[in-house]
Design an enzyme around this catalytic site. Structure first.
Site, PDB file in Angstrom:
ATOM      1  CD  GLU A 284      -2.773  -1.157  -0.083  1.00  0.00           C
ATOM      2  OE1 GLU A 284      -3.152  -0.103  -0.622  1.00  0.00           O
ATOM      3  OE2 GLU A 284      -3.001  -2.271  -0.580  1.00  0.00           O
ATOM      4  CD1 TRP A 287      -1.149  -0.157  -4.005  1.00  0.00           C
ATOM      5  CD2 TRP A 287      -1.584   1.090  -5.829  1.00  0.00           C
ATOM      6  NE1 TRP A 287      -1.696  -0.971  -4.977  1.00  0.00           N
ATOM      7  CE2 TRP A 287      -1.978  -0.235  -6.095  1.00  0.00           C
ATOM      8  CE3 TRP A 287      -1.751   2.050  -6.818  1.00  0.00           C
ATOM      9  CZ2 TRP A 287      -2.525  -0.626  -7.315  1.00  0.00           C
ATOM     10  CZ3 TRP A 287      -2.302   1.672  -8.033  1.00  0.00           C
ATOM     11  CH2 TRP A 287      -2.674   0.346  -8.278  1.00  0.00           C
ATOM     12  CD1 TRP A 315     -16.654  14.110 -18.610  1.00  0.00           C
ATOM     13  CD2 TRP A 315     -17.432  12.500 -17.274  1.00  0.00           C
ATOM     14  NE1 TRP A 315     -15.623  13.227 -18.371  1.00  0.00           N
ATOM     15  CE2 TRP A 315     -16.071  12.233 -17.555  1.00  0.00           C
ATOM     16  CE3 TRP A 315     -18.133  11.604 -16.453  1.00  0.00           C
ATOM     17  CZ2 TRP A 315     -15.400  11.119 -17.038  1.00  0.00           C
ATOM     18  CZ3 TRP A 315     -17.460  10.505 -15.937  1.00  0.00           C
ATOM     19  CH2 TRP A 315     -16.114  10.271 -16.231  1.00  0.00           C
ATOM     20  CG  ASN A 350      -8.457   2.457  -0.174  1.00  0.00           C
ATOM     21  OD1 ASN A 350      -8.273   3.409  -0.936  1.00  0.00           O
ATOM     22  ND2 ASN A 350      -8.364   1.200  -0.575  1.00  0.00           N
ATOM     23  CD1 TRP A 368     -12.250  11.569 -14.635  1.00  0.00           C
ATOM     24  CD2 TRP A 368     -10.904  12.538 -13.147  1.00  0.00           C
ATOM     25  NE1 TRP A 368     -11.152  12.042 -15.318  1.00  0.00           N
ATOM     26  CE2 TRP A 368     -10.308  12.632 -14.429  1.00  0.00           C
ATOM     27  CE3 TRP A 368     -10.230  13.070 -12.064  1.00  0.00           C
ATOM     28  CZ2 TRP A 368      -9.074  13.261 -14.639  1.00  0.00           C
ATOM     29  CZ3 TRP A 368      -9.001  13.700 -12.260  1.00  0.00           C
ATOM     30  CH2 TRP A 368      -8.435  13.788 -13.545  1.00  0.00           C
ATOM     31  CD1 TRP A 391     -10.277  11.430  -6.561  1.00  0.00           C
ATOM     32  CD2 TRP A 391     -12.221  10.944  -7.577  1.00  0.00           C
ATOM     33  NE1 TRP A 391     -11.292  11.627  -5.653  1.00  0.00           N
ATOM     34  CE2 TRP A 391     -12.489  11.344  -6.246  1.00  0.00           C
ATOM     35  CE3 TRP A 391     -13.284  10.590  -8.386  1.00  0.00           C
ATOM     36  CZ2 TRP A 391     -13.784  11.402  -5.723  1.00  0.00           C
ATOM     37  CZ3 TRP A 391     -14.579  10.643  -7.874  1.00  0.00           C
ATOM     38  CH2 TRP A 391     -14.821  11.044  -6.567  1.00  0.00           C
TER      39      TRP A 391
END
Ligand code: FAD
Length: 485
Positions: A284, A287, A315, A350, A368, A391
């Site tokens: 993690e 990441w 969108w 998360n 987004w 995102w």
């Protein structure tokens, strides 16, 4: 006493004393040290679209973190000086004021910050003042993990394998025990920076939830590692305290990723049965580096779709739906719980971040970038790399992204990861008296069940703003338009 000229240490997103390579080097030199924090909202690079001012929640955190840092610096004989303005103007002026020989800082491997540091170096060179920058905000510098053609990796698994193959990051350096004070100079008053909200003071939930600062960060890490058993599974459960909660401390550099890495490795060496939980935790942390490495290559990660096909995505503009999402009033309990947790505490679990992001982008078809911007303003861990990269990952427009056609079902996600409904009940108390079976889909309750639970749907708690199946089908249809274009 020393007759050496002072060194300025320029603090930025590294508000700590331990594993602070720039401070470590300055203290070891034997010269007087002036610690500087500069509120830079003036450099042209900060005003550029690739950088952006801090959001409300991070400004609150910064104020607390600076207080904590200042007390730690005082305790070892130094002083933290606060100044405001464009770095390439303020730092050379301060260096002249105290006749500094050098300015040291830890690098932030992000384009606007690198450009600002270059301007500072140039301005100081004109005054014959030396500079040195040190690595320390990442496990590995983005320059060290490249493909043959020079580009950074866009897929996480091989990226993380490379970090492991390098043997992990360098060992952290200790905090200086003592600083020789530099000449006294004027400092801004922190309160004058107005980082904290006053009218209205919306930070009550943040104060309740957090203790910013280096000492608190290390305390959290220690407690987390003591209880890390089960992390690999529990990290997905918002109803449990299964994760470290270190993200805002990392965001402000109150603790460094390599301190976390080595502390976790030490625990794994001592307790081999924890290897797999610790391995998951380290990935993690990987990441975070992955997102920052992406940002290093793609400075406009928060505004540009990594996959160009998304530039034509249809969108929708729907202010009412966006507002319902922001306020936690979508009628989907797991989504609303997450959005309210975010507003109250400045973070969101998360798993729930993924669910709420998917809901905004897919069920509501809202770009987004609107969600990213809301998170940017409300998260205490709002990060230039992790926020836009995640995102884009959820939206499907990013690197190593979730496929667009995978639409999270907010009911099933709730039932799977909050099986007893405790997380929902904590943040959506209107649903307190509903059973675990109904709490993730209150609209399926009979009138009798609703009456018994003391809740009127549509007035105490909203009906879903969109039907799940309808939202899912609409999202897939929209996706097809860009796939075939
Ligand atoms: P732990 O599970 O204890 O993980 C340890 C550390 O690993 C975290 O502190 C964090 O630094 C890093 N980490 C964990 N997961 C991720 C991830 N998916 N991406 C990058 N780093 C990760 N994290 C941020 O720090 N800042 C953000 O602005 C941010 N925005 C996000 C937006 C969305 C839409 C999503 C889905 C995720 C986002 N994340 C962000 C990642 C993740 O949700 C948080 O890092 C995590 O919830 C922090 O809790 P923790 O410290 O208890 O995590």
């Amino acid at each position: 006493m020393t007759d050496q000229a002072p060194i300025i240490v320029w603090f930025r997103d590294d508000l700590r004393l331990s594993d602070h390579p720039a401070l470590h080097a300055a203290a070891r030199s034997g010269a007087p040290v002036l610690c500087l924090y500069l509120l830079d909202e003036h450099s042209k690079q900060i005003k550029a679209p690739q950088a952006r001012p801090m959001g409300g929640a991070t400004r609150w955190w910064l104020a607390q973190s600076l207080r904590a840092l200042s007390a730690r610096i005082d305790a070892i004989g130094g002083t933290l000086v606060l100044r405001q303005g464009a770095a390439a103007k303020v730092i050379p002026a301060l260096a002249r004021e105290i006749d500094a020989s050098h300015v040291y800082w830890n690098e932030i491997a992000q384009a606007p910050h690198l450009a600002i540091a270059d301007d500072v170096t140039e301005a100081l060179a004109d005054l014959d003042i030396g500079t040195e920058s040190f690595a320390g905000d990442l496990l590995t510098h983005p320059n060290t993990i490249r493909m043959k053609e020079g580009r950074g990796l866009r897929v996480f698994t091989p990226f993380f394998k490379r970090i492991l193959a390098m043997g992990g990051p360098a060992k952290p350096v200790p905090a200086p025990k003592k600083l020789i004070a530099a000449p006294k100079v004027k400092s801004d008053k922190l309160d004058d920076w107005k980082l904290e909200p006053s009218k209205p003071d919306w930070a009550g939930g943040l104060r309740e939830s957090w203790t910013p600062g280096e000492v608190a960060a290390h305390r959290l890490l220690k407690a987390f590692l003591k209880n890390i058993q089960g992390y690999a599974a529990d990290r997905d459960r918002p109803d449990r305290d299964g994760t470290s909660r270190l993200s805002p401390h990392l965001r402000f550099g109150e603790i460094s990723p390599r301190q976390i890495w080595h502390a976790a490795q030490f625990t794994a060496d001592e307790h081999p049965k924890l290897q797999s939980d610790i391995g998951k935790f380290l990935s993690e942390l990987g990441w975070r580096d992955f997102c920052r490495h992406l940002l290093f290559d793609i400075p406009d990660l928060a505004t540009r779709n990594l996959q160009e096909s998304f530039d034509d995505f249809p969108w929708k503009t729907d202010r009412k739906a966006l507002k319902a999402w922001q306020r936690g009033l979508t009628g989907y309990p797991i989504v609303d719980a997450g959005m309210r947790e975010l507003w109250h505490t400045g973070v969101m679990h998360n798993r729930v971040r993924m669910v709420v992001a998917s809901f905004l982008v897919k069920h509501l078809l809202i770009d987004w970038r609107h969600g990213e911007a809301w998170f940017w303003d409300t998260l205490v861990d709002a990060d230039n790399g992790s926020n836009p990269a995640n995102w884009q990952w959820v939206a499907g427009s990013g690197a190593d992204a979730a496929p667009y056609f995978r639409v999270f079902n907010p009911i099933l996600q709730g039932e799977k990861f909050d099986p007893d409904g405790d997380y929902v009940r904590r943040w959506v108390p209107e649903l307190n008296n509903l059973s675990a079976k109904l709490v993730h889909q209150p609209w399926t309750a009979t009138p009798m069940e609703l009456k018994e639970a003391g809740i009127k749907l549509g007035s105490d708690y909203p009906m879903p703003i969109i039907d799940h199946k309808e939202g899912r089908d609409r999202a897939l249809k929209a996706y097809k338009t860009i796939r075939s274009s």
